[in-house]
Write an enzyme that holds these catalytic residues in place. Structure first.
Site, PDB file in Angstrom:
ATOM      1  N   ASN A  91      37.011 -27.465 -34.103  1.00 37.65           N
ATOM      2  CA  ASN A  91      36.793 -28.800 -33.834  1.00 37.65           C
ATOM      3  C   ASN A  91      37.762 -29.893 -33.967  1.00 37.65           C
ATOM      4  O   ASN A  91      37.902 -31.211 -33.645  1.00 37.65           O
ATOM      5  CB  ASN A  91      35.471 -29.367 -34.246  1.00 37.65           C
ATOM      6  CG  ASN A  91      35.465 -31.155 -33.919  1.00 37.65           C
ATOM      7  OD1 ASN A  91      35.071 -31.682 -33.061  1.00 37.65           O
ATOM      8  ND2 ASN A  91      35.039 -32.333 -35.027  1.00 37.65           N
ATOM      9  N   TYR A 157      47.998 -34.080 -25.331  1.00 39.95           N
ATOM     10  CA  TYR A 157      46.748 -33.767 -25.622  1.00 39.95           C
ATOM     11  C   TYR A 157      46.702 -33.283 -24.227  1.00 39.95           C
ATOM     12  O   TYR A 157      45.224 -32.668 -24.290  1.00 39.95           O
ATOM     13  CB  TYR A 157      46.560 -35.657 -25.765  1.00 39.95           C
ATOM     14  CG  TYR A 157      45.037 -34.925 -26.684  1.00 39.95           C
ATOM     15  CD1 TYR A 157      44.451 -35.260 -27.806  1.00 39.95           C
ATOM     16  CD2 TYR A 157      43.881 -35.083 -25.305  1.00 39.95           C
ATOM     17  CE1 TYR A 157      43.358 -34.652 -28.116  1.00 39.95           C
ATOM     18  CE2 TYR A 157      42.354 -35.654 -25.810  1.00 39.95           C
ATOM     19  CZ  TYR A 157      42.385 -35.086 -27.078  1.00 39.95           C
ATOM     20  OH  TYR A 157      40.996 -34.930 -27.218  1.00 39.95           O
ATOM     21  N   LYS A 161      44.168 -29.527 -24.388  1.00 41.96           N
ATOM     22  CA  LYS A 161      42.791 -29.720 -23.719  1.00 41.96           C
ATOM     23  C   LYS A 161      42.518 -28.520 -22.900  1.00 41.96           C
ATOM     24  O   LYS A 161      41.700 -28.014 -22.851  1.00 41.96           O
ATOM     25  CB  LYS A 161      42.377 -30.892 -24.163  1.00 41.96           C
ATOM     26  CG  LYS A 161      42.239 -31.790 -24.916  1.00 41.96           C
ATOM     27  CD  LYS A 161      41.465 -31.056 -26.202  1.00 41.96           C
ATOM     28  CE  LYS A 161      41.416 -32.005 -27.779  1.00 41.96           C
ATOM     29  NZ  LYS A 161      40.370 -31.067 -28.748  1.00 41.96           N
ATOM     30  N   THR A 192      33.177 -42.191 -34.163  1.00 44.36           N
ATOM     31  CA  THR A 192      33.961 -40.993 -35.106  1.00 44.36           C
ATOM     32  C   THR A 192      34.556 -42.720 -36.196  1.00 44.36           C
ATOM     33  O   THR A 192      35.079 -43.569 -35.765  1.00 44.36           O
ATOM     34  CB  THR A 192      34.456 -40.483 -34.856  1.00 44.36           C
ATOM     35  OG1 THR A 192      35.771 -40.476 -34.303  1.00 44.36           O
ATOM     36  CG2 THR A 192      33.654 -38.666 -34.453  1.00 44.36           C
TER      37      THR A 192
END
Length: 253
Positions: A91, A157, A161, A192
């Site tokens: 994660n 990014y 991913k 979060t």
């Protein structure tokens, strides 16, 4: 709550807050012995202590997932302490580079690839043989919604991913005959601590991010944890090599 993970050992990276913490707490509540990994020792020890206080089994191992030897030690510790490894939630991740691709530097590019993609490679490299030795199990890699769609100003990014989805599918094919299932989680915006400190820090930012999702909001970490726990459990025994969305409709557009 059910005991879907009784006698199972699961490693969770990026487990000191947010989705990682929620998944660790969920599978521990369902019987798993959880090995938590992260760079923030105080926060990780506190999450592990809270799980134990609630009757679960948990151990925190300080880990920088961009360092191969750290990841090797994490898996070794899980097997040494609990005798086996049955699953993992990879994660850890983050964004380091922002702006048009022509304005980005090599250091930022490599930082995004290291934390988002190389970390998953290291995880799989050591988790697969340990899980195979236990007779099989499941691995879930957090690819995020930007693992399947593009988005401007965060090209490194997005590239990393997308790579997570690719390595998930490749290793799922390599390990299916060993009884190991490997899937990618395609998550949308999640409330979060990191998100609240950045893109959800203002009312305007929160409204903007919520508006990217057809359901009109971001997810709570516990919603992600419920889906992740299913994918890590034997109830998802026919699911492997998939990129599965829990994104409020983000990738349906």
């Amino acid at each position: 709550m059910s005991s879907r993970f009784e006698s199972k050992v699961i490693v969770v990276t990026g487990a000191t807050s947010g989705m990682g913490q929620a998944v660790a707490e969920r599978v521990a509540a369902e019987g798993a012995s959880v090995v938590l990994a992260g760079r923030r020792k105080d926060e990780g020890e506190q999450v592990a202590a809270d799980i134990r206080a609630n009757g679960g089994q948990a151990l925190f191992v300080p880990t920088d997932v961009t360092v191969e030897s750290d990841v090797e030690n994490l898996v070794r510790t899980a097997v040494t302490e609990f005798g086996r490894l049955d699953g993992a939630f990879n994660n850890a991740g983050g964004m380091n580079s922002f702006g048009p691709v022509q304005d980005l530097d090599e250091a930022g590019w490599r930082a995004d690839l290291d934390v988002n993609l190389s970390s998953v490679f290291y995880g799989l490299k050591y988790q697969v043989p340990a899980i195979a030795a236990a007779g099989g199990g499941a691995i879930l890699n957090n690819a995020s919604n930007l693992g399947v769609v593009g988005f401007e100003s965060v090209a490194p990014y997005v590239a990393a991913k997308h790579g997570v989805v690719g390595i998930t599918r490749a290793t799922a094919l390599e390990t299916a005959a060993q009884g190991i299932r490997i899937n990618a989680l395609v998550t949308g915006g999640v409330d979060t601590p990191l998100a609240r400190a950045t893109m959800l820090a203002t009312d305007e930012g929160r409204a903007m991010v919520a508006g990217l999702h057809p359901v009109g909001r971001v997810a709570q970490p516990e919603e992600i944890a419920a889906f992740a726990a299913f994918l890590l459990s034997d109830e998802a025994s026919f699911v492997t090599g998939a990129a599965l969305a829990i994104d409020g409709g983000f990738t349906a557009r």
